[in-house]
Design an enzyme around this catalytic site. Structure first.
Site, PDB file in Angstrom:
ATOM      1  N   LYS A 125      37.445  29.131   8.788  1.00 25.56           N
ATOM      2  CA  LYS A 125      37.402  27.961   9.670  1.00 25.56           C
ATOM      3  C   LYS A 125      36.008  27.791  10.269  1.00 25.56           C
ATOM      4  CE  LYS A 125      37.945  27.736  13.930  1.00 25.56           C
ATOM      5  NZ  LYS A 125      38.344  27.878  15.345  1.00 25.56           N
ATOM      6  N   ASP A 129      41.915  24.135  12.260  1.00 18.89           N
ATOM      7  CA  ASP A 129      42.299  24.896  13.448  1.00 18.89           C
ATOM      8  C   ASP A 129      43.737  24.518  13.806  1.00 18.89           C
ATOM      9  OD1 ASP A 129      42.135  22.360  14.512  1.00 18.89           O
ATOM     10  OD2 ASP A 129      40.792  22.902  16.150  1.00 18.89           O
TER      11      ASP A 129
END
Length: 224
Positions: free
Chosen positions: A121, A139
């Site tokens: 991420k 996320d």
């Protein structure tokens, strides 16, 4: 409604209304963004922005951070979630950045993930924001919004599965913007516990809202 149509409506809406979305993390250069994104894991951007000014005053570049200690870094980020682990990650990241990358933030997602504290991420955020690459960082907000809108199937149970599902339908040129669109929508409208469906301009093509409306219509009328 077909998934393809949902994506078209989503991208049309945000392109018209929010053509230039940006991260809410405050930074002045790639190094500062990398530090901020590492700190933002399971922590709000607002909290990170409160901490980073003094942190960057003390450690303005990778070199100064690399020769510090996790104990010293901890004193600056103690109010951030998981400060012990993150202080170690930051020092380790800076040391590798200086030693292996000449203090330059790598553009490759694979190389970014070699840095301590940098998962997929975080690497995708850096690749997207700094290098404008078609990288979709997933996320909790992106994960939630993607499922609720019906952009990805409920069987997409991991961030990577959601990332792949989104990338199939979003033009590469729009991926860096779409990342921010989904995050900000989840942060301010499609809240985890109490989504603001009444104020949401995406409700007309939202799978979650459609299901919610059907359940409300099926509910028996109260009798008195």
């Amino acid at each position: 409604m077909q998934k393809k149509e949902r994506f078209r409506l989503l991208l049309d809406y945000f392109t018209r209304n929010f053509p230039e979305p940006e991260t809410e993390l405050q930074y002045r250069n790639p190094y500062e963004l990398l530090v901020s994104v590492i700190l933002s894991a399971q922590c709000t951007d607002k909290r990170v922005n409160m901490v980073t000014p003094s942190l960057f005053d003390r450690f303005p570049d990778p070199e100064s951070l690399a020769v510090s200690t996790s104990e010293e870094v901890f004193t600056y980020i103690r109010s951030i979630s998981y400060p012990n682990n993150k202080s170690k990650h930051l020092v380790g990241m800076a040391q590798m950045l200086v030693g292996e990358f000449g203090s330059e933030i790598p553009a490759s997602i694979d190389e970014l993930q070699k840095l301590p504290g940098v998962g997929r991420k975080t690497a995708n955020v850096i690749a997207s924001v700094i290098f404008n690459q078609p990288a979709m960082a997933v996320d909790t907000h992106v994960f939630r919004v993607s499922h609720r809108l019906g952009l990805v199937p409920m069987t997409a149970t991991t961030p990577l599965a959601v990332e792949k599902g989104l990338m199939k339908h979003i033009p590469k040129v729009l991926v860096p913007k779409a990342h921010h669109w989904l995050i900000l929508h989840g942060r301010y409208v499609c809240l985890a516990r109490s989504p603001k469906c009444g104020a949401c301009e995406l409700s007309s093509f939202c799978a979650y809202f459609e299901k919610k409306q059907k359940l409300e219509n099926l509910a028996p009328n109260p009798t008195f």
